[in-house]
Design a protein around this motif. Structure first.
Motif, PDB file in Angstrom:
ATOM      1  N   GLY A 102     -12.583  13.381  58.939  1.00 20.61           N
ATOM      2  CA  GLY A 102     -13.552  14.441  58.673  1.00 20.61           C
ATOM      3  C   GLY A 102     -14.036  14.406  57.241  1.00 20.61           C
ATOM      4  N   PHE A 103     -14.055  13.230  56.689  1.00 19.14           N
ATOM      5  CA  PHE A 103     -14.366  13.025  55.287  1.00 19.14           C
ATOM      6  C   PHE A 103     -15.815  12.566  55.165  1.00 19.14           C
ATOM      7  CE2 PHE A 103     -13.526  11.157  51.113  1.00 19.14           C
ATOM      8  CZ  PHE A 103     -12.534  12.000  50.620  1.00 19.14           C
ATOM      9  N   LYS A 104     -16.563  13.224  54.284  1.00 19.58           N
ATOM     10  CA  LYS A 104     -17.956  12.814  54.096  1.00 19.58           C
ATOM     11  C   LYS A 104     -18.004  11.755  53.004  1.00 19.58           C
ATOM     12  CE  LYS A 104     -22.533  14.818  53.352  1.00 19.58           C
ATOM     13  NZ  LYS A 104     -23.226  16.065  52.999  1.00 19.58           N
ATOM     14  N   MET A 105     -18.101  10.519  53.388  1.00 18.66           N
ATOM     15  CA  MET A 105     -17.984   9.428  52.425  1.00 18.66           C
ATOM     16  C   MET A 105     -19.185   9.327  51.502  1.00 18.66           C
ATOM     17  SD  MET A 105     -16.955   5.528  53.233  1.00 18.66           S
ATOM     18  CE  MET A 105     -18.315   4.392  53.178  1.00 18.66           C
ATOM     19  N   GLN A 106     -18.907   9.188  50.203  1.00 12.37           N
ATOM     20  CA  GLN A 106     -19.993   9.005  49.237  1.00 12.37           C
ATOM     21  C   GLN A 106     -20.032   7.559  48.771  1.00 12.37           C
ATOM     22  OE1 GLN A 106     -18.485  12.029  46.590  1.00 12.37           O
ATOM     23  NE2 GLN A 106     -20.123  13.437  47.143  1.00 12.37           N
ATOM     24  N   GLU A 107     -18.871   7.056  48.416  1.00  9.90           N
ATOM     25  CA  GLU A 107     -18.828   5.644  48.062  1.00  9.90           C
ATOM     26  C   GLU A 107     -17.391   5.157  48.179  1.00  9.90           C
ATOM     27  OE1 GLU A 107     -19.332   4.662  43.938  1.00  9.90           O
ATOM     28  OE2 GLU A 107     -19.134   6.761  43.374  1.00  9.90           O
TER      29      GLU A 107
ATOM     30  N   PHE B  44      -7.715 -17.652  46.467  1.00 12.39           N
ATOM     31  CA  PHE B  44      -7.104 -16.643  45.618  1.00 12.39           C
ATOM     32  C   PHE B  44      -5.709 -16.333  46.142  1.00 12.39           C
ATOM     33  CE2 PHE B  44      -7.161 -12.496  43.493  1.00 12.39           C
ATOM     34  CZ  PHE B  44      -7.928 -12.776  42.369  1.00 12.39           C
ATOM     35  N   LYS B  45      -4.719 -16.356  45.254  1.00  9.01           N
ATOM     36  CA  LYS B  45      -3.374 -16.028  45.690  1.00  9.01           C
ATOM     37  C   LYS B  45      -3.165 -14.525  45.535  1.00  9.01           C
ATOM     38  CE  LYS B  45       1.410 -17.486  44.901  1.00  9.01           C
ATOM     39  NZ  LYS B  45       2.266 -18.278  43.997  1.00  9.01           N
ATOM     40  N   MET B  46      -3.287 -13.812  46.620  1.00 10.77           N
ATOM     41  CA  MET B  46      -3.255 -12.354  46.554  1.00 10.77           C
ATOM     42  C   MET B  46      -1.895 -11.795  46.201  1.00 10.77           C
ATOM     43  SD  MET B  46      -4.747  -9.717  49.326  1.00 10.77           S
ATOM     44  CE  MET B  46      -3.517  -8.950  50.352  1.00 10.77           C
ATOM     45  N   GLN B  47      -1.878 -10.856  45.247  1.00 13.73           N
ATOM     46  CA  GLN B  47      -0.626 -10.199  44.891  1.00 13.73           C
ATOM     47  C   GLN B  47      -0.596  -8.785  45.463  1.00 13.73           C
ATOM     48  OE1 GLN B  47      -1.217 -10.783  40.680  1.00 13.73           O
ATOM     49  NE2 GLN B  47       0.363 -12.356  40.603  1.00 13.73           N
ATOM     50  N   GLU B  48      -1.671  -8.069  45.239  1.00  9.18           N
ATOM     51  CA  GLU B  48      -1.758  -6.748  45.850  1.00  9.18           C
ATOM     52  C   GLU B  48      -3.221  -6.349  45.924  1.00  9.18           C
ATOM     53  OE1 GLU B  48      -0.425  -3.448  43.500  1.00  9.18           O
ATOM     54  OE2 GLU B  48      -0.271  -4.712  41.724  1.00  9.18           O
ATOM     55  N   HIS B  49      -3.439  -5.184  46.463  1.00  3.73           N
ATOM     56  CA  HIS B  49      -4.818  -4.745  46.577  1.00  3.73           C
ATOM     57  C   HIS B  49      -4.839  -3.238  46.671  1.00  3.73           C
ATOM     58  CE1 HIS B  49      -3.278  -5.298  50.690  1.00  3.73           C
ATOM     59  NE2 HIS B  49      -3.807  -4.100  50.847  1.00  3.73           N
ATOM     60  N   SER B  50      -5.992  -2.671  46.424  1.00  3.73           N
ATOM     61  CA  SER B  50      -6.108  -1.231  46.578  1.00  3.73           C
ATOM     62  C   SER B  50      -7.527  -0.906  46.991  1.00  3.73           C
ATOM     63  CB  SER B  50      -5.759  -0.526  45.270  1.00  3.73           C
ATOM     64  OG  SER B  50      -6.776  -0.748  44.333  1.00  3.73           O
ATOM     65  N   MET B  51      -7.639   0.176  47.691  1.00  5.79           N
ATOM     66  CA  MET B  51      -8.955   0.566  48.180  1.00  5.79           C
ATOM     67  C   MET B  51      -9.081   2.064  48.053  1.00  5.79           C
ATOM     68  SD  MET B  51     -10.565  -0.101  51.874  1.00  5.79           S
ATOM     69  CE  MET B  51     -10.853   1.574  52.399  1.00  5.79           C
ATOM     70  N   GLN B  52     -10.225   2.513  47.624  1.00  9.21           N
ATOM     71  CA  GLN B  52     -10.454   3.941  47.533  1.00  9.21           C
ATOM     72  C   GLN B  52     -11.764   4.298  48.214  1.00  9.21           C
ATOM     73  OE1 GLN B  52      -8.330   2.024  44.951  1.00  9.21           O
ATOM     74  NE2 GLN B  52     -10.335   2.378  44.039  1.00  9.21           N
ATOM     75  N   ILE B  53     -11.728   5.371  48.968  1.00  9.34           N
ATOM     76  CA  ILE B  53     -12.961   5.893  49.541  1.00  9.34           C
ATOM     77  C   ILE B  53     -13.195   7.223  48.839  1.00  9.34           C
ATOM     78  CG2 ILE B  53     -14.015   6.889  51.594  1.00  9.34           C
ATOM     79  CD1 ILE B  53     -12.527   4.877  53.275  1.00  9.34           C
ATOM     80  N   TYR B  54     -14.353   7.388  48.236  1.00  5.32           N
ATOM     81  CA  TYR B  54     -14.680   8.640  47.564  1.00  5.32           C
ATOM     82  C   TYR B  54     -15.633   9.432  48.440  1.00  5.32           C
ATOM     83  CZ  TYR B  54     -12.755   6.407  43.442  1.00  5.32           C
ATOM     84  OH  TYR B  54     -11.924   5.785  42.559  1.00  5.32           O
ATOM     85  N   GLY B  55     -15.423  10.731  48.475  1.00  8.53           N
ATOM     86  CA  GLY B  55     -16.312  11.559  49.284  1.00  8.53           C
ATOM     87  C   GLY B  55     -15.890  13.003  49.218  1.00  8.53           C
ATOM     88  N   ILE B  56     -16.334  13.768  50.195  1.00 10.32           N
ATOM     89  CA  ILE B  56     -16.019  15.196  50.207  1.00 10.32           C
ATOM     90  C   ILE B  56     -15.120  15.480  51.404  1.00 10.32           C
ATOM     91  CG2 ILE B  56     -16.983  17.512  50.278  1.00 10.32           C
ATOM     92  CD1 ILE B  56     -19.621  16.271  49.265  1.00 10.32           C
ATOM     93  N   CYS B  57     -13.966  16.062  51.131  1.00  8.99           N
ATOM     94  CA  CYS B  57     -13.009  16.292  52.199  1.00  8.99           C
ATOM     95  C   CYS B  57     -13.442  17.433  53.112  1.00  8.99           C
ATOM     96  CB  CYS B  57     -11.617  16.550  51.632  1.00  8.99           C
ATOM     97  SG  CYS B  57     -11.433  18.155  50.853  1.00  8.99           S
ATOM     98  N   LYS B  58     -12.799  17.511  54.227  1.00  7.80           N
ATOM     99  CA  LYS B  58     -13.103  18.509  55.242  1.00  7.80           C
ATOM    100  C   LYS B  58     -13.223  19.909  54.633  1.00  7.80           C
ATOM    101  CE  LYS B  58     -11.722  18.075  60.109  1.00  7.80           C
ATOM    102  NZ  LYS B  58     -10.646  17.550  60.968  1.00  7.80           N
ATOM    103  N   ASN B  59     -12.201  20.310  53.893  1.00  8.95           N
ATOM    104  CA  ASN B  59     -12.178  21.642  53.286  1.00  8.95           C
ATOM    105  C   ASN B  59     -13.370  21.932  52.391  1.00  8.95           C
ATOM    106  OD1 ASN B  59      -9.878  22.614  54.420  1.00  8.95           O
ATOM    107  ND2 ASN B  59      -8.542  21.987  52.734  1.00  8.95           N
ATOM    108  N   CYS B  60     -13.688  20.941  51.556  1.00  8.18           N
ATOM    109  CA  CYS B  60     -14.736  21.170  50.563  1.00  8.18           C
ATOM    110  C   CYS B  60     -16.148  21.086  51.121  1.00  8.18           C
ATOM    111  CB  CYS B  60     -14.575  20.202  49.407  1.00  8.18           C
ATOM    112  SG  CYS B  60     -13.072  20.501  48.459  1.00  8.18           S
ATOM    113  N   GLN B  61     -16.261  20.726  52.382  1.00  8.99           N
ATOM    114  CA  GLN B  61     -17.608  20.626  52.954  1.00  8.99           C
ATOM    115  C   GLN B  61     -18.179  21.992  53.300  1.00  8.99           C
ATOM    116  OE1 GLN B  61     -18.090  17.652  56.085  1.00  8.99           O
ATOM    117  NE2 GLN B  61     -16.572  16.373  55.056  1.00  8.99           N
ATOM    118  N   ASN B  62     -17.354  23.015  53.231  1.00  5.37           N
ATOM    119  CA  ASN B  62     -17.840  24.382  53.554  1.00  5.37           C
ATOM    120  C   ASN B  62     -18.637  24.998  52.399  1.00  5.37           C
ATOM    121  OD1 ASN B  62     -16.318  23.960  55.850  1.00  5.37           O
ATOM    122  ND2 ASN B  62     -14.488  24.884  54.927  1.00  5.37           N
TER     123      ASN B  62
END
Lengths: 156, 156
Positions: free
Chosen positions: A137-142, B138-156
């Motif tokens: 339920g996340f509104k993805m921005q980037e 590429f010899k992968m050691q680790e990785h990370s991923m982030q999704i930025y956006g607006i969560c369910k709660n904050c969409q109100n």
DNA sequence: GTCGCTGCAAAGTCTTTGCAGAGAG
DNA sequence: CTCTCTGCAAAGACTTTGCAGCGAC
């Protein structure tokens, strides 16, 4: 796009970028200054992801007569970031690196030995990200993704 | 694992974690101190990703008699990070946040309004990352991923 | 007892801000 | 002309380091 959906980015023409920048400035009541253009241009010409300090250094070397201050570099980078023209990457212990964000979206593969950054895009991953955001339920921005490891060169 | 391969992480027992920590200290000739345990424990009990300062604040509230200094928090976090027991995340403008890394690997979904972080794992993405690294030599050691956006709660 | 650890305060980084003069519109 | 922008230096935020006493082993 190659057979397995992974490819590197392409860039826009500098003239188009500069035009976009000037419009942006005008639209927001900012002024066009030579320092701002030089920062944009240097960022554009560099294939690397630059720290504010590295960017400042490059500018001092290529345009010594401007005596551009580090504060102006920071101020312009903030301005560009707020306008989504550049993107910043945060790293390990300290500092940030900036790159022009007018390129296509892409992710990063970072060598932990030499610090070099390779860019890539993978359609499958992009796709899954949308699905996951939706699921929560996340509104993805980037989004951003980094793979850390040792690059081909440094494996020797 | 649910039907679409995405799930949230599970944590290890605190006792196991503490044991691992003590072994680590012994193995490297470090000493076990109450401050170090309190830092580990506070990190463990917190569901959040903490900044060094927030962690220090929590410790001061819960164990005021220790008078733990911020320097010790930083030193212990570095120690834990070097030993891969915690992971740090770098954010927007400044600072880092730490979380215990003894959990399963997972990625992050970050709300740009309230700053809260949701964790997730997606098998498909994990898989693609390995393929991509291989593709670039590429010899992968680790990785990370982030999704930025607006969560369910904050969409109100 | 020894030698690492801690708190404190001082020193470092990196980034932002205040100000007076320079310059774009 | 006006009002923003710039360079400089000073101030801030965050992190690391030096040191003397404390405490684990």
């Amino acid at each position: 796009m190659n057979s397995n959906n992974t490819f590197t980015h392409r860039t826009v023409e500098y003239e188009i970028l500069l035009e976009r920048f000037k419009e942006l400035l005008k639209k927001n009541g900012y002024k066009y200054t030579i320092q701002r253009e030089v920062i944009l241009e240097t960022l554009y010409k560099s294939d690397e992801h630059l720290t504010p300090e590295a960017l400042h250094q490059l500018i001092k070397e290529k345009f010594p007569e401007l005596k551009t201050g580090i504060a102006t570099v920071y101020r312009t980078l903030s301005l560009l970031e707020d306008s989504d023209m550049v993107t910043s990457l945060s790293f390990g212990s300290q500092g940030k690196k900036y790159e022009l964000g007018a390129k296509e979206h892409h992710d990063h593969m970072i060598c932990t030995v030499c610090g070099n950054i390779t860019e890539f895009v993978d359609e499958e991953i992009e796709h899954r990200q949308h699905i996951i955001a939706k699921e929560f339920g996340f509104k993805m921005q980037e989004h951003s993704m980094q793979i850390y490891g040792i690059c081909k060169n440094c494996q020797n």
